[in-house]
Design an enzyme around this catalytic site. Sequence first.
Site, PDB file in Angstrom:
ATOM      1  N   HIS A 118     -87.144-131.612  18.173  1.00 10.61           N
ATOM      2  CA  HIS A 118     -86.187-131.407  17.083  1.00 10.61           C
ATOM      3  C   HIS A 118     -85.525-130.120  16.978  1.00 10.61           C
ATOM      4  O   HIS A 118     -86.576-129.161  16.969  1.00 10.61           O
ATOM      5  CB  HIS A 118     -86.912-131.754  15.857  1.00 10.61           C
ATOM      6  CG  HIS A 118     -85.997-131.855  14.457  1.00 10.61           C
ATOM      7  ND1 HIS A 118     -85.030-132.921  14.265  1.00 10.61           N
ATOM      8  CD2 HIS A 118     -85.731-130.775  13.651  1.00 10.61           C
ATOM      9  CE1 HIS A 118     -84.427-132.602  13.003  1.00 10.61           C
ATOM     10  NE2 HIS A 118     -84.769-131.332  12.641  1.00 10.61           N
TER      11      HIS A 118
ATOM     12  N   GLY B 268     -91.626-130.679   5.182  1.00 10.64           N
ATOM     13  CA  GLY B 268     -92.832-130.869   4.577  1.00 10.64           C
ATOM     14  C   GLY B 268     -93.870-131.941   4.910  1.00 10.64           C
ATOM     15  O   GLY B 268     -94.348-132.514   4.237  1.00 10.64           O
TER      16      GLY B 268
ATOM     17  N   MET C 142     -77.052-128.050  10.852  1.00  9.60           N
ATOM     18  CA  MET C 142     -76.864-127.644   9.406  1.00  9.60           C
ATOM     19  C   MET C 142     -75.850-126.682   9.490  1.00  9.60           C
ATOM     20  O   MET C 142     -76.072-125.437   9.388  1.00  9.60           O
ATOM     21  CB  MET C 142     -78.160-127.014   8.901  1.00  9.60           C
ATOM     22  CG  MET C 142     -79.098-128.386   8.655  1.00  9.60           C
ATOM     23  SD  MET C 142     -80.887-127.589   8.586  1.00  9.60           S
ATOM     24  CE  MET C 142     -81.405-127.735  10.516  1.00  9.60           C
TER      25      MET C 142
ATOM     26  N   MET D   8     -83.541-135.807   4.091  1.00  4.64           N
ATOM     27  CA  MET D   8     -84.291-134.304   3.906  1.00  4.64           C
ATOM     28  C   MET D   8     -85.293-134.664   2.929  1.00  4.64           C
ATOM     29  O   MET D   8     -84.829-134.989   1.932  1.00  4.64           O
ATOM     30  CB  MET D   8     -83.294-133.205   3.737  1.00  4.64           C
ATOM     31  CG  MET D   8     -82.388-132.857   4.831  1.00  4.64           C
ATOM     32  SD  MET D   8     -83.139-132.335   6.302  1.00  4.64           S
ATOM     33  CE  MET D   8     -84.145-130.979   5.712  1.00  4.64           C
TER      34      MET D   8
ATOM     35  N   ASP E 292     -87.294-135.385   7.356  1.00  5.71           N
ATOM     36  CA  ASP E 292     -87.399-134.047   7.652  1.00  5.71           C
ATOM     37  C   ASP E 292     -87.762-132.972   6.538  1.00  5.71           C
ATOM     38  O   ASP E 292     -86.813-133.142   5.780  1.00  5.71           O
ATOM     39  CB  ASP E 292     -86.104-133.752   8.507  1.00  5.71           C
ATOM     40  CG  ASP E 292     -86.008-132.182   8.971  1.00  5.71           C
ATOM     41  OD1 ASP E 292     -87.168-131.717   8.901  1.00  5.71           O
ATOM     42  OD2 ASP E 292     -85.219-131.765   9.341  1.00  5.71           O
TER      43      ASP E 292
ATOM     44  N   SER F 231     -90.349-129.759  15.440  1.00  8.58           N
ATOM     45  CA  SER F 231     -89.308-128.991  15.067  1.00  8.58           C
ATOM     46  C   SER F 231     -89.457-127.545  15.699  1.00  8.58           C
ATOM     47  O   SER F 231     -90.476-126.622  15.309  1.00  8.58           O
ATOM     48  CB  SER F 231     -88.896-128.712  13.676  1.00  8.58           C
ATOM     49  OG  SER F 231     -88.075-127.812  13.482  1.00  8.58           O
TER      50      SER F 231
ATOM     51  N   ASP G 237     -83.183-127.450  15.117  1.00  7.56           N
ATOM     52  CA  ASP G 237     -82.517-127.067  13.922  1.00  7.56           C
ATOM     53  C   ASP G 237     -81.451-126.034  14.081  1.00  7.56           C
ATOM     54  O   ASP G 237     -81.667-124.449  14.290  1.00  7.56           O
ATOM     55  CB  ASP G 237     -83.512-126.548  13.008  1.00  7.56           C
ATOM     56  CG  ASP G 237     -84.435-127.769  12.275  1.00  7.56           C
ATOM     57  OD1 ASP G 237     -83.777-128.550  12.007  1.00  7.56           O
ATOM     58  OD2 ASP G 237     -85.455-127.487  12.710  1.00  7.56           O
TER      59      ASP G 237
ATOM     60  N   MET H  16     -78.435-123.748  12.243  1.00  6.91           N
ATOM     61  CA  MET H  16     -78.019-123.400  11.191  1.00  6.91           C
ATOM     62  C   MET H  16     -76.946-122.065  11.444  1.00  6.91           C
ATOM     63  O   MET H  16     -77.466-121.485  12.448  1.00  6.91           O
ATOM     64  CB  MET H  16     -79.125-122.669  10.376  1.00  6.91           C
ATOM     65  CG  MET H  16     -80.415-123.785  10.258  1.00  6.91           C
ATOM     66  SD  MET H  16     -81.743-123.291   9.099  1.00  6.91           S
ATOM     67  CE  MET H  16     -82.992-124.434   9.613  1.00  6.91           C
TER      68      MET H  16
ATOM     69  N   HIS I  22     -80.402-131.225  15.036  1.00  5.24           N
ATOM     70  CA  HIS I  22     -80.012-131.339  13.735  1.00  5.24           C
ATOM     71  C   HIS I  22     -78.949-130.027  13.251  1.00  5.24           C
ATOM     72  O   HIS I  22     -79.338-129.049  13.343  1.00  5.24           O
ATOM     73  CB  HIS I  22     -81.378-131.228  12.854  1.00  5.24           C
ATOM     74  CG  HIS I  22     -81.304-131.194  11.399  1.00  5.24           C
ATOM     75  ND1 HIS I  22     -82.093-130.996  10.474  1.00  5.24           N
ATOM     76  CD2 HIS I  22     -80.082-131.501  10.596  1.00  5.24           C
ATOM     77  CE1 HIS I  22     -81.697-131.127   9.204  1.00  5.24           C
ATOM     78  NE2 HIS I  22     -80.438-131.316   9.250  1.00  5.24           N
TER      79      HIS I  22
END
Length: 216
Positions: A30, A176, A65, A136, A174, A7, A32, A34, A63
Site C-alpha cells: 500500500h 488503525g 489522497m 477509511m 485503512d 503501508s 500513500d 498525499m 492510495h
Amino acid sequence: MVKIAPSILSADFCNLERDINRVSGADWLHVDVMDGAFVPNITIGVPVVESIRKHTGMFLDVHLMIDKPARYIDAFCKAGADLLSVHLEADHPTRIADALHAMEANGVKKAAALRPITSAKAVLPYLETLDMVLVMTVEPGFGGQKFMEGQLDTIREVRALIDRYHPACELEVDGGIAPGTAERVIEAGATVLVAGSAVYGADDPARAIEVLRGRP
Ligand code: DX5
Ligand code: ZN
C-alpha cells in the site's frame, strides 16, 4: 482469505527497498500519496512509485489522497501502479468518473475511497464498475492514529451494497488496523486490510502480517 497490504508510510524512506523486502510475504503493498491539500501532509509522488516498481513484483495498491486526482491518473498508471484509489471527496462526480475511465483505459484496477464523513451510499453511482471500495477508519493524512469505531457501521453498509450490486468488488479498510481491530473489520466484511504501524512498528513484520491474517 483476507489480503494484507502493509503501508510503506511507516517504513524508513531511506531504506525503502529493505523495508519493502521485509513485507514481501504480504499480498499487496500500500503506497500513500498525499499532496498537502486534500490532506495536511505531503508524502511521495510519481517518481517514487516508478522506483518501487523497478524493485518489486508486489501488487502496488496506490492510495491517492490528492485533490483533482484525474490530472495524475495516467502518470501513476505509467509509473507501475496495479490499482489506484481516488477519494470521492476530491473532485466533482464527473471528474471522479473521468479518473475511473482513465484507469480502465490504462488497464489498472479502480477503487473509490471514502473519508469517515462520507456515507456508504456515495459509492453507488460507481459501484458496478469498481474493483474495490476503500473505507477509511481514521482521518486520512497520518499513520499511527486511533481506529474510529463508528466506521464499523460504514464497513457493514458498504459490504451490504457490494453483496447486492457487485459481489466481486474488494472492500479495503485503512487506518488503525492492528490485531485487536483486524478481527472486527473482517467480521464487518473487509477483504483487504491496510496496516502501517502495526506491521512496521513490530519487531518481526513478517509475523505481524500473519497475526493480522488471523494466523498467530
Ligand atoms: C493514512 C493512510 C494509511 C496509513 C495507515 O492516511 O492512508 O494508509 O499508512 O497507517 P496505520 O496503519 O498506522 O493507521
Ligand atoms: Zn492509505
